[in-house]
Enzyme design. Structure first.
Site, PDB file in Angstrom:
ATOM      1  N   THR A  50       0.846  -1.200   0.000  1.00 58.49           N
ATOM      2  CA  THR A  50       0.000   0.000   0.000  1.00 58.49           C
ATOM      3  C   THR A  50       0.878   1.245   0.000  1.00 58.49           C
ATOM      4  OG1 THR A  50      -1.910  -1.056   0.996  1.00 58.49           O
ATOM      5  CG2 THR A  50      -1.643   1.284   1.455  1.00 58.49           C
ATOM      6  N   GLN A  78      -4.633  -6.991  -6.597  1.00 54.12           N
ATOM      7  CA  GLN A  78      -5.185  -7.473  -5.326  1.00 54.12           C
ATOM      8  C   GLN A  78      -6.535  -6.810  -5.051  1.00 54.12           C
ATOM      9  OE1 GLN A  78      -3.770  -6.509  -1.348  1.00 54.12           O
ATOM     10  NE2 GLN A  78      -3.548  -8.690  -0.902  1.00 54.12           N
ATOM     11  N   HIS A 116      -7.919 -10.601  -1.420  1.00 53.53           N
ATOM     12  CA  HIS A 116      -7.255 -10.256  -0.148  1.00 53.53           C
ATOM     13  C   HIS A 116      -8.076 -10.821   1.018  1.00 53.53           C
ATOM     14  CE1 HIS A 116      -4.909  -8.375   2.829  1.00 53.53           C
ATOM     15  NE2 HIS A 116      -4.799  -7.157   2.351  1.00 53.53           N
ATOM     16  N   ASN A 119      -4.875 -10.069   6.816  1.00 58.89           N
ATOM     17  CA  ASN A 119      -4.548  -8.804   7.505  1.00 58.89           C
ATOM     18  C   ASN A 119      -5.710  -8.062   8.163  1.00 58.89           C
ATOM     19  OD1 ASN A 119      -2.042  -9.470   6.656  1.00 58.89           O
ATOM     20  ND2 ASN A 119      -1.865  -7.896   5.092  1.00 58.89           N
ATOM     21  N   TYR A 136      -8.801  -7.588   7.272  1.00 55.83           N
ATOM     22  CA  TYR A 136      -9.813  -6.925   6.447  1.00 55.83           C
ATOM     23  C   TYR A 136     -11.062  -7.796   6.337  1.00 55.83           C
ATOM     24  CZ  TYR A 136      -5.995  -3.721   5.827  1.00 55.83           C
ATOM     25  OH  TYR A 136      -4.983  -2.829   6.089  1.00 55.83           O
ATOM     26  N   ARG A 191      -4.932 -14.644  -0.714  1.00 52.45           N
ATOM     27  CA  ARG A 191      -3.962 -14.391   0.351  1.00 52.45           C
ATOM     28  C   ARG A 191      -4.625 -14.549   1.715  1.00 52.45           C
ATOM     29  NH1 ARG A 191      -0.202  -9.136   2.059  1.00 52.45           N
ATOM     30  NH2 ARG A 191       1.754 -10.245   1.776  1.00 52.45           N
ATOM     31  N   ASN A 250      -4.550  -5.409  12.345  1.00 50.37           N
ATOM     32  CA  ASN A 250      -5.843  -4.726  12.426  1.00 50.37           C
ATOM     33  C   ASN A 250      -6.799  -5.333  13.450  1.00 50.37           C
ATOM     34  OD1 ASN A 250      -5.452  -2.551  10.553  1.00 50.37           O
ATOM     35  ND2 ASN A 250      -5.330  -4.118   8.965  1.00 50.37           N
ATOM     36  N   GLY A 297       8.246  -8.051   0.185  1.00 53.57           N
ATOM     37  CA  GLY A 297       7.522  -6.794   0.189  1.00 53.57           C
ATOM     38  C   GLY A 297       8.446  -5.608   0.256  1.00 53.57           C
TER      39      GLY A 297
HETATM   40  C1  8OZ Z   1      -0.256  -0.979   5.125  1.00 55.28           C
HETATM   41  C2  8OZ Z   1      -1.028   0.162   5.236  1.00 55.28           C
HETATM   42  C3  8OZ Z   1      -2.344   0.129   4.830  1.00 55.28           C
HETATM   43  C4  8OZ Z   1      -2.896  -1.041   4.324  1.00 55.28           C
HETATM   44  C5  8OZ Z   1      -2.410  -4.765   4.243  1.00 55.28           C
HETATM   45  C6  8OZ Z   1      -3.485  -3.402   2.587  1.00 55.28           C
HETATM   46  O1  8OZ Z   1      -1.818  -4.839   5.327  1.00 55.28           O
HETATM   47  C7  8OZ Z   1      -2.694  -3.438   3.648  1.00 55.28           C
HETATM   48  C8  8OZ Z   1      -2.114  -2.188   4.218  1.00 55.28           C
HETATM   49  C9  8OZ Z   1      -0.790  -2.137   4.615  1.00 55.28           C
HETATM   50  O2  8OZ Z   1      -2.805  -5.772   3.660  1.00 55.28           O
END
Ligand code: 8OZ
Length: 364
Positions: free
Chosen positions: A27, A100, A176, A179, A181, A228, A236, A317
């Site tokens: 990102t 993604q 995705h 992480n 989300y 992924r 998060n 990355g």
């Molecule tokens: C860093 C900052 C904001 C989003 C992820 C899409 O961790 C991100 C992300 C990474 O998958």
């Protein structure tokens, strides 16, 4: 010791990758008005086209799926046209690139949401995490739980975004599911306390990831669809009481769906590998296609894992940010440049397209 196999071609579905090193999704928050990738995004990705495969930065499938300022989307014609410049530039240099597909779920802020509404989530549980809006890190907003009848619309958004990605010239897409989300929120019981068909059991928590993946496959084909996951990452604010059981099941089902690769963030997203016990080999045993390993890999670890047969592809990355020619540097043992954290998120070409390649290749 390195292993030359890392730098030899690898067949991924119907594509031949020039090597086994993948540029992981990163990102960078540099989209322009309308969440269209900027013109310099084409240059940025093309500079890194020697990666065996590039996975684009996370890209929202809808406005509701956005969680941070200036991240790109793939739901308007203008965005498709913007991405077409990126894929054209990467292909012109012989590279391969997947997009993604991203829905952040509860990791968002009302100011990014349609009509200033609450972000959506499996359950109305606020994540203990920050997002970036108005050029500042702020707490995410209180989410609302998705109604059962809203879920088909989200699956449709993923399906349409996959079609848009192909229209934009991408070689495939990565769903995705990692992480913390939306899909990871559904998969992990710390964020999902639903009592309908999408919560309460391993099968129910897996349902959204699997339905989204099936819809994407229906649209663009399994050979162009990767997923992924990050089974034990606390990214998060997510947590799971039985990540092994949950992700063994998800991977068994993804295997049945025939996705082309499984991309696994091993440990805590960002590099810490030993956060919690987890048997990644159990995932690999359940998955017949390509296993892409990620998180804190360097050449030595990638070499070891390849020789042990534990992974096929290795996603790097952060090293790709300051080393556009990372492949050559790894191949020749040249030193790696380090990135400037101040230009990681947002801004212009500085810290984006101005990292130089090696002046002269260093012989091994
Ligand atoms: C860093 C900052 C904001 C989003 C992820 C899409 O961790 C991100 C992300 C990474 O998958």
């Amino acid at each position: 010791m390195t292993n030359k196999t890392l730098f030899e071609p690898y067949v991924l579905g119907s594509l031949t990758l020039s090597n086994r090193i993948v540029m992981a999704p990163l990102t960078r928050n540099r989209a322009r008005a309308g969440f269209v990738p900027g013109n310099f995004a084409a240059e940025y990705y093309a500079q890194r086209a020697s990666a065996g495969l590039i996975i684009s930065e996370a890209t929202q499938i809808s406005q509701q799926g956005q969680g941070y300022q200036n991240t790109p989307g793939i739901y308007t014609q203008e965005q498709i046209d913007g991405w077409r410049k990126v894929t054209g530039a990467v292909h012109a240099k012989g590279g391969r690139i997947f997009l993604q597909l991203w829905h952040v779920g509860r990791v968002s802020h009302v100011d990014l949401q349609p009509n200033g509404q609450a972000p959506v989530a499996p359950s109305a549980i606020r994540a203990e995490t920050k997002t970036f809006v108005h050029n500042a890190f702020v707490d995410v907003s209180e989410p609302r739980a998705l109604e059962l009848n809203e879920i088909p619309g989200i699956i449709e958004d993923f399906r349409r975004a996959a079609a848009n990605a192909i229209a934009a010239g991408f070689d495939g897409v990565e769903v995705h599911g990692a992480n913390g989300y939306l899909l990871d929120q559904f998969a992990k019981d710390g964020a999902n306390t639903r009592t309908d068909a999408y919560g309460g059991s391993i099968e129910n928590r897996a349902r959204l990831t699997l339905e989204v993946t099936a819809a994407v496959i229906e649209e663009i084909g399994a050979e162009r669809t990767g997923v992924r996951i990050s089974p034990v990452s606390p990214a998060n604010g997510v947590s799971a009481t039985d990540p092994q059981g949950q992700f063994n099941y998800i991977v068994e089902k993804l295997n049945e769906l025939g996705i082309v690769y499984l991309h696994v963030v091993e440990g805590a997203t960002g590099g810490l590998r030993d956060v919690a016990p987890f048997d990644y080999e159990a995932l690999r045993r359940r998955f017949g296609n390509t296993y892409m390993a990620n998180n804190g890999y360097d050449l030595e670890l990638a070499t070891t894992r390849l020789e042990q047969g534990l992974a096929d592809l290795f996603a790097f990355g952060k090293p790709f940010i300051a080393n556009p020619d990372l492949i050559d540097r790894l191949k020749t043992g040249a030193p790696l440049a380090s990135l400037d954290p101040a230009t990681l998120y947002g801004g212009g070409p500085a810290g984006y397209t101005d990292y130089p390649g090696m002046v002269a290749p260093v012989e091994p």
